[in-house]
Design a protein around this motif. Structure first.
Motif, PDB file in Angstrom:
ATOM      1  N   SER A  19       0.852  -1.182   0.000  1.00  0.00           N
ATOM      2  CA  SER A  19       0.000   0.000   0.000  1.00  0.00           C
ATOM      3  C   SER A  19       0.889   1.234   0.000  1.00  0.00           C
ATOM      4  O   SER A  19       1.799   1.345   0.828  1.00  0.00           O
ATOM      5  CB  SER A  19      -0.916   0.010   1.225  1.00  0.00           C
ATOM      6  N   TYR A  20       0.639   2.133  -0.933  1.00  0.00           N
ATOM      7  CA  TYR A  20       1.381   3.390  -0.994  1.00  0.00           C
ATOM      8  C   TYR A  20       0.426   4.527  -0.685  1.00  0.00           C
ATOM      9  O   TYR A  20      -0.535   4.784  -1.421  1.00  0.00           O
ATOM     10  CB  TYR A  20       2.011   3.603  -2.364  1.00  0.00           C
ATOM     11  N   VAL A  21       0.666   5.198   0.425  1.00  0.00           N
ATOM     12  CA  VAL A  21      -0.138   6.351   0.840  1.00  0.00           C
ATOM     13  C   VAL A  21       0.663   7.597   0.497  1.00  0.00           C
ATOM     14  O   VAL A  21       1.649   7.920   1.167  1.00  0.00           O
ATOM     15  CB  VAL A  21      -0.451   6.306   2.343  1.00  0.00           C
ATOM     16  N   ALA A  22       0.250   8.281  -0.571  1.00  0.00           N
ATOM     17  CA  ALA A  22       0.964   9.488  -0.974  1.00  0.00           C
ATOM     18  C   ALA A  22       0.635  10.642  -0.035  1.00  0.00           C
ATOM     19  O   ALA A  22       1.527  11.385   0.394  1.00  0.00           O
ATOM     20  CB  ALA A  22       0.594   9.848  -2.411  1.00  0.00           C
ATOM     21  N   ASN A  23      -0.636  10.786   0.294  1.00  0.00           N
ATOM     22  CA  ASN A  23      -1.118  11.848   1.183  1.00  0.00           C
ATOM     23  C   ASN A  23      -2.558  11.494   1.549  1.00  0.00           C
ATOM     24  O   ASN A  23      -3.009  10.364   1.315  1.00  0.00           O
ATOM     25  CB  ASN A  23      -1.021  13.219   0.507  1.00  0.00           C
TER      26      ASN A  23
END
Length: 682
Positions: free
Chosen positions: A544-548
């Motif tokens: 999971s990539y949470v950019a913002n």
């Protein structure tokens, strides 16, 4: 020991008188507040493994559960790597966790389902449709262990376990109500009310059925109450389910699922399933200055009647079981970084099964193998007991060892209510007693650098299950009584994980190899095989990539090779053949965007790879990709409008593909459909 369903419900309802949240893959919650993490911490307490343990585990957050709004548990569980729950008709299903999709006794006994850490079934009385028993609609979290469960849980946690966490009394959340309706004629209502010491949750579903004669009605209720007992606390809870379903059978013919009109047809309009389930427990907890302990007495009851539409003679089955038991453990720290824990369980149950055939049936004139009347009618009283212990020991500041062992014993007392002997194709054993003893060790290492978010693990674990009652006593004419052994699986896995509490990339990668012996299954001739062997290797990745706060990408992919390790000419099984209904590839990708504080959009793609539909590897299903979309709009601080389109591109696919009795058979998947709903909190 036998408790009627009405009496059980009255007792448990009386005990609960006075009793009265949930977006992306679970990793995406890392951008949330600290309050959101208290829910997941509770899962670690009630569930199987903490994050500082070796072994692959997945958590589904309350935000994800609320957003998916799953009408069927498969819709939420299939976002986990290595998990493949096939939907059949209505709420029926079959499960795979690091395994082929398993049926019969293997499907009943290879996976363990828990609610609040308590098994929903006694070990001998599993059910391939076990997810019907859980109140997943209002769960505060779901925990899935892939591979054998830890020593805390024994028989039936062979390929994995699923733990559904209800809201805990004493942990009040917002009161909430969700109403939804689907273009396929499916309506739902879910409500949860809570205060400082109690909660109650209700879920109602009505479905007219998109296939002919396939409507269902389902009701679920759960409640909990917190008590203060001085140095102890007591958390009491109760859950009950009622399902009345008109079932659809397989459609048959090459690629029959691709024909829209054929997909909607129901070749078995006589098929139905009526099921009731209830369980309750009280978890007593003590947290001392040195020792901590918990003890959980529980009781459960279920009844089910259904037409076996998947068999040529379409017998009527009636089954039930009732049980009471207790489980618990205690432990203490060696030092700040090491601890020990010991525990045990006792489960006493009684189950009944009756199968009758109403109408004459034969494959040819004069075929007497399927007599009208009773095929089976028996009661099995069981006692299961276990003790276990484990240690978690810090070898260095970065390296820790975990090790444990569980010893378990099972006793079955079987009584037949019809004459023993061969009755056509059916073999009715005489009254008998059977015993099974299990020993399941585990050992693992986990290494983590204090200056890094990344940890590495290696884990060996054994999964073992005593036979299901139906394995032992629902025999066929060519079977030998007492020929069934305990199924054993040895698993070795290595992995790496990174978990963040803020924006960035979180991931877990795990590779495993497993060997299973005494695999019990039914062959293509309808006869049971008690001594099969299978090999399993695979690799699973989730990230999971949470950019913002406005953009997140999450997904998973798994590759697995499940093969037979024995020969059986009757089924064209050769060692090295792929096990049927075992896709090599499974994957899921979700992209979420929030263009504003009020609007959230999500797009999800799910891929099921091709798989063989027979053990001889002569027939194949080509797999499919499904796309769905979700939109949410915040009308006010406590009111949200949402809509989900499933099967966005109207793909013609099969939820389950099968080859049996010389035919290609399918449970067709739903056409494109829209669900709209409204949620409110106060």
């Amino acid at each position: 020991m036998k408790v009627s369903g009405r009496a059980f419900l009255a007792i448990m309802s009386a005990a609960s008188i006075g009793c009265f949240h949930t977006a992306l893959a679970d990793e995406a919650i890392s951008a949330k507040s600290e309050d959101d993490f208290s829910v997941l911490e509770r899962i670690y307490v009630l569930g199987d493994r903490e994050n500082d343990r070796p072994g692959a585990i997945s958590h589904i957050s309350p935000e994800t559960i609320e957003d998916v709004a799953a009408d069927h548990p498969a819709e939420i569980l299939n976002i986990i790597p290595g998990v493949n729950v096939q939907m059949n008709s209505g709420q029926e299903h079959l499960i795979a966790i690091r395994s082929p999709v398993l049926t019969g006794g293997a499907g009943q006994g290879s996976f363990l389902t828990l609610q609040n850490g308590v098994p929903t079934r006694s070990p001998a009385f599993g059910n391939v449709n076990m997810l019907m028993d859980v109140h997943h609609e209002i769960a505060e979290g779901i925990e899935v262990v892939r591979g054998p469960g830890s020593v805390k849980y024994g028989s039936n946690a062979v390929h994995g376990l699923m733990n559904f966490i209800l809201q805990q009394a004493g942990d009040p959340r917002d009161n909430r109500l969700n109403l939804s309706a689907s273009s396929l004629g499916r309506t739902r209502a879910d409500a949860v009310l809570s205060d400082e010491t109690a909660f109650i949750g209700v879920s109602l579903q009505h479905d007219t059925g998109w296939r002919d004669n396939t409507g269902l009605d389902q009701q679920k209720v759960s409640a909990g109450k917190l008590f203060d007992l001085g140095s102890w606390t007591a958390n009491a809870w109760f859950s009950a389910v009622n399902l009345n379903q008109e079932s659809a059978g397989f459609i048959e013919g090459p690629d029959a699922y691709k024909d829209e009109d054929v997909s909607k047809a129901n070749p078995n309009p006589e098929a139905f399933r009526d099921a009731q389930f209830a369980m309750g427990a009280v978890r007593f907890e003590y947290e001392g200055s040195v020792v901590s302990a918990n003890i959980t007495p529980y009781a459960r009851w279920q009844e089910m009647t259904f037409r076996q539409h998947f068999l040529p003679y379409k017998g009527l089955e009636e089954n039930s079981h009732s049980a009471f038991g207790v489980m618990g453990d205690m432990g203490a720290n060696f030092n700040e970084a090491s601890f020990w824990r010991v525990g045990g369980m006792l489960d006493i149950a009684s189950g009944d099964l009756k199968e009758t055939q109403d109408d004459p049936f034969g494959f040819f004139p004069g075929d007497t193998r399927f007599p009208v009347g009773s095929h089976y009618d028996y009661t099995v009283d069981t006692r299961a007991a276990a003790v276990w212990g484990e240690i978690f020991f810090a070898l260095t500041q970065s390296l820790a060892l975990t090790s444990g062992v569980r010893v378990e014993t099972h006793e079955y007392e079987y009584t037949t209510h019809i004459a023993p002997g061969i009755n056509g194709r059916f073999n009715v054993p005489d009254d008998r007693t059977d015993h099974f003893d299990l020993v399941t060790p585990k050992i693992g290492l986990i290494w983590s650098d204090a200056g890094s978010d990344i940890s590495y693990f290696v884990n060996y674990a054994r999964g073992q299950r005593a036979p299901q009652a139906s394995d032992l006593y629902r025999l066929q004419n060519q079977q030998v009584i007492g020929d069934v052994k305990s199924e054993t699986l040895d698993s070795l896995e290595i992995g790496v994980r990174r978990e963040l509490t803020g924006p960035g990339l979180s991931f877990e990668v795990a590779a495993y190899t497993m060997n299973k012996k005494n695999f019990f299954f039914r062959d293509s001739q309808g006869l049971n095989v008690p001594n099969g062997k299978t090999d399993h290797v695979g690799i699973e990745a989730s990230a999971s990539y949470v950019a913002n706060d406005y953009f997140t990408v999450s997904g998973d992919v798994s590759w697995a090779d499940h093969t037979y390790d024995f020969n059986r000419a009757a089924d064209n099984i050769e060692s090295g053949n792929k096990v049927d209904t075992a896709p090599e590839w499974l994957s899921d990708l979700t992209v979420s965007v929030s263009p504003s504080d009020k609007l959230s959009l999500q797009l999800e793609a799910e891929y099921i790879g091709k798989y063989y539909t027979d053990a001889g590897n002569q027939n194949e299903y080509g797999g499919h990709t499904l796309v769905s979309a979700l939109a949410k709009y915040q009308l006010s601080s406590n009111l949200e409008l949402w809509g989900r389109v499933k099967n966005l591109f109207d793909e013609r696919y099969a939820d389950r593909a099968d080859f049996a009795f010389g035919n290609e058979r399918y449970f067709p998947g739903e056409p494109s459909n829209l669900t709209v709903g409204i949620r409110t909190r106060w």
